[in-house]
Motif scaffolding. Structure first.
Motif, PDB file in Angstrom:
ATOM      1  N   ASN A 160       0.870  -1.170   0.000  1.00  0.00           N
ATOM      2  CA  ASN A 160       0.000   0.000   0.000  1.00  0.00           C
ATOM      3  C   ASN A 160       0.909   1.223   0.000  1.00  0.00           C
ATOM      4  N   ASN A 161       0.959   1.900  -1.126  1.00  0.00           N
ATOM      5  CA  ASN A 161       1.888   3.025  -1.263  1.00  0.00           C
ATOM      6  C   ASN A 161       1.593   4.145  -0.264  1.00  0.00           C
ATOM      7  N   TYR A 162       0.323   4.278   0.171  1.00  0.00           N
ATOM      8  CA  TYR A 162      -0.015   5.317   1.133  1.00  0.00           C
ATOM      9  C   TYR A 162       0.628   5.044   2.482  1.00  0.00           C
ATOM     10  N   TYR A 163       0.791   3.762   2.811  1.00  0.00           N
ATOM     11  CA  TYR A 163       1.476   3.419   4.056  1.00  0.00           C
ATOM     12  C   TYR A 163       2.915   3.926   4.014  1.00  0.00           C
ATOM     13  N   TYR A 164       3.594   3.685   2.905  1.00  0.00           N
ATOM     14  CA  TYR A 164       4.981   4.133   2.798  1.00  0.00           C
ATOM     15  C   TYR A 164       5.078   5.644   2.606  1.00  0.00           C
ATOM     16  N   ALA A 165       4.037   6.242   2.056  1.00  0.00           N
ATOM     17  CA  ALA A 165       4.020   7.708   1.980  1.00  0.00           C
ATOM     18  C   ALA A 165       4.021   8.304   3.383  1.00  0.00           C
ATOM     19  N   TYR A 166       3.223   7.681   4.287  1.00  0.00           N
ATOM     20  CA  TYR A 166       3.214   8.137   5.681  1.00  0.00           C
ATOM     21  C   TYR A 166       4.604   7.998   6.296  1.00  0.00           C
ATOM     22  N   ILE A 167       5.269   6.847   6.035  1.00  0.00           N
ATOM     23  CA  ILE A 167       6.592   6.614   6.617  1.00  0.00           C
ATOM     24  C   ILE A 167       7.604   7.634   6.094  1.00  0.00           C
ATOM     25  N   LEU A 168       7.619   7.853   4.785  1.00  0.00           N
ATOM     26  CA  LEU A 168       8.611   8.750   4.186  1.00  0.00           C
ATOM     27  C   LEU A 168       8.394  10.192   4.638  1.00  0.00           C
ATOM     28  N   ARG A 169       7.128  10.608   4.757  1.00  0.00           N
ATOM     29  CA  ARG A 169       6.856  11.963   5.242  1.00  0.00           C
ATOM     30  C   ARG A 169       7.321  12.109   6.684  1.00  0.00           C
ATOM     31  N   GLU A 170       7.127  11.033   7.467  1.00  0.00           N
ATOM     32  CA  GLU A 170       7.585  11.057   8.851  1.00  0.00           C
ATOM     33  C   GLU A 170       9.101  11.154   8.919  1.00  0.00           C
TER      34      GLU A 170
END
Length: 365
Positions: free
Chosen positions: A14-24
């Motif tokens: 789920n790319n949105y999961y990794y988007a959350y991680i990268l933004r963090e």
């Protein structure tokens, strides 16, 4: 474009999961720590360095649940932040109306007359003086320097960046606005020094609404006007706080805004400023207006400060929530997600876009 590195997830993610991680990772400064070289946001960021970093890999089902949980919770926080920002905008609008009414029509409900000059179509108290600013001001330029000439210590200077700063109230100097230049400018550029009662106008603005922004010098300290500024020196009194409020008035600024030219950057020239009109009430009324606006704006500013502190707290809460959830410190697997409205943080989106544009500009430069 060559400015960017593109990363594509391999497998069922789920790319949105990794988007959350990268933004963090970005918010906490981790990604910035991987840069190699002098300049940030440059090609010194290499994928081979980034590719060696480790990321958590929960099951696809848990990734989906984390994304839904965070979108639900973050939307709730964003809604509260948005409400505070709307209230701040309403207070700012109330301040603008109060300032405009006080400095253009006064507080005494006097008989108004109409200015026949089409260059400034207003009604104002009959016993006030209406005059061109060139009749009581002289103008000169600030220092012809760049950011590279600023130093950690030395003689105080205020450049156009500080004039446009949100910390600049326009009716008094804030220590946070002060930068410094070498003392040698006291010998070579004395004409760029300002005096108590002077105004420092920015000679450029990135938008029409910022055209007319100025800093009011209410200090006897030795201060230079910096790059991209115009010094407006009033004749006579050093207590010109009424004029400082007048220059904040949308009605007064209309004279400047309708004459500025530009596309990406708007130019505010000495000629534009010299051609404006000012209203001058009797000294006693000027003080009445200043006292009233000082008290009113102080109350409004206190309310805004409280709301901004609440926004900061909510943003910090959001950062902690995301960090704890994407790293598994909060177990969300069995949490039932209700119906909710997905709400984005518009200011956060705008800041991301600005950061990308800044990075692209730096590459092209």
């Amino acid at each position: 474009t060559p400015v960017y590195n593109v990363c594509t997830a391999l497998g069922d993610y789920n790319n949105y999961y990794y988007a959350y991680i990268l933004r963090e990772m970005a918010k906490r400064g981790f990604i910035q720590s991987l840069y190699r070289g002098i300049r940030e946001r440059s090609s010194d960021f290499r994928y081979d360095v980034f590719g060696d970093q480790f990321l958590p890999v929960p099951s696809r089902k848990e990734q989906d649940q984390i994304v839904q949980f965070l979108d639900w919770k973050v939307s709730g926080i964003n809604s509260l932040i948005s409400n505070y920002r709307r209230q701040i905008a309403m207070i700012d609008e109330m301040k603008q109306r109060a300032i405009d009414e006080a400095v253009i029509k006064g507080l005494r409900k006097d008989i108004l007359i109409h200015n026949e000059d089409i260059r400034w179509d207003i009604d104002y108290p009959k016993h006030w003086t209406l005059q061109r600013i060139r009749e009581s001001f002289t103008f000169r330029k600030g220092l012809s320097i760049t950011k590279a000439n600023l130093e950690d210590t030395g003689i105080a200077v205020i450049s156009y960046g500080q004039v446009h700063s949100k910390k600049n109230t326009g009716v008094g100097l804030n220590e946070d606005l002060i930068r410094f230049v070498n003392e040698s400018y006291l010998v070579t550029n004395k004409s760029c020094l300002v005096e108590k009662g002077d105004f420092i106008f920015a000679d450029t603005s990135e938008d029409v609404s910022g055209s007319g922004n100025c800093a009011y010098v209410d200090s006897d300290d030795t201060i230079f006007a910096g790059y991209h500024t115009i010094i407006a020196h009033p004749d006579g009194s050093t207590n010109n706080k009424y004029l400082a409020y007048l220059f904040k008035s949308p009605t007064w600024r209309y004279q400047v805004r309708k004459k500025v030219n530009g596309v990406k950057v708007y130019s505010i020239t000495q000629r534009i400023l010299k051609d404006t009109f000012i209203l001058v009430p009797p000294a006693e009324e000027q003080q009445e207006i200043v006292d009233y606006l000082d008290k009113f704006c102080s109350r409004m500013d206190a309310a805004v400060k409280h709301m901004e502190e609440e926004i900061t707290y909510l943003q910090e809460m959001k950062v902690r929530l995301v960090a704890d959830t994407v790293t598994g410190k909060i177990d969300v697997r069995d949490i039932e997600i209700p119906e909710y409205e997905s709400i984005k943080d518009e200011d956060e989106i705008d800041s991301d876009i600005d950061a990308e544009l800044d990075g692209a500009d730096e590459q092209e430069g």
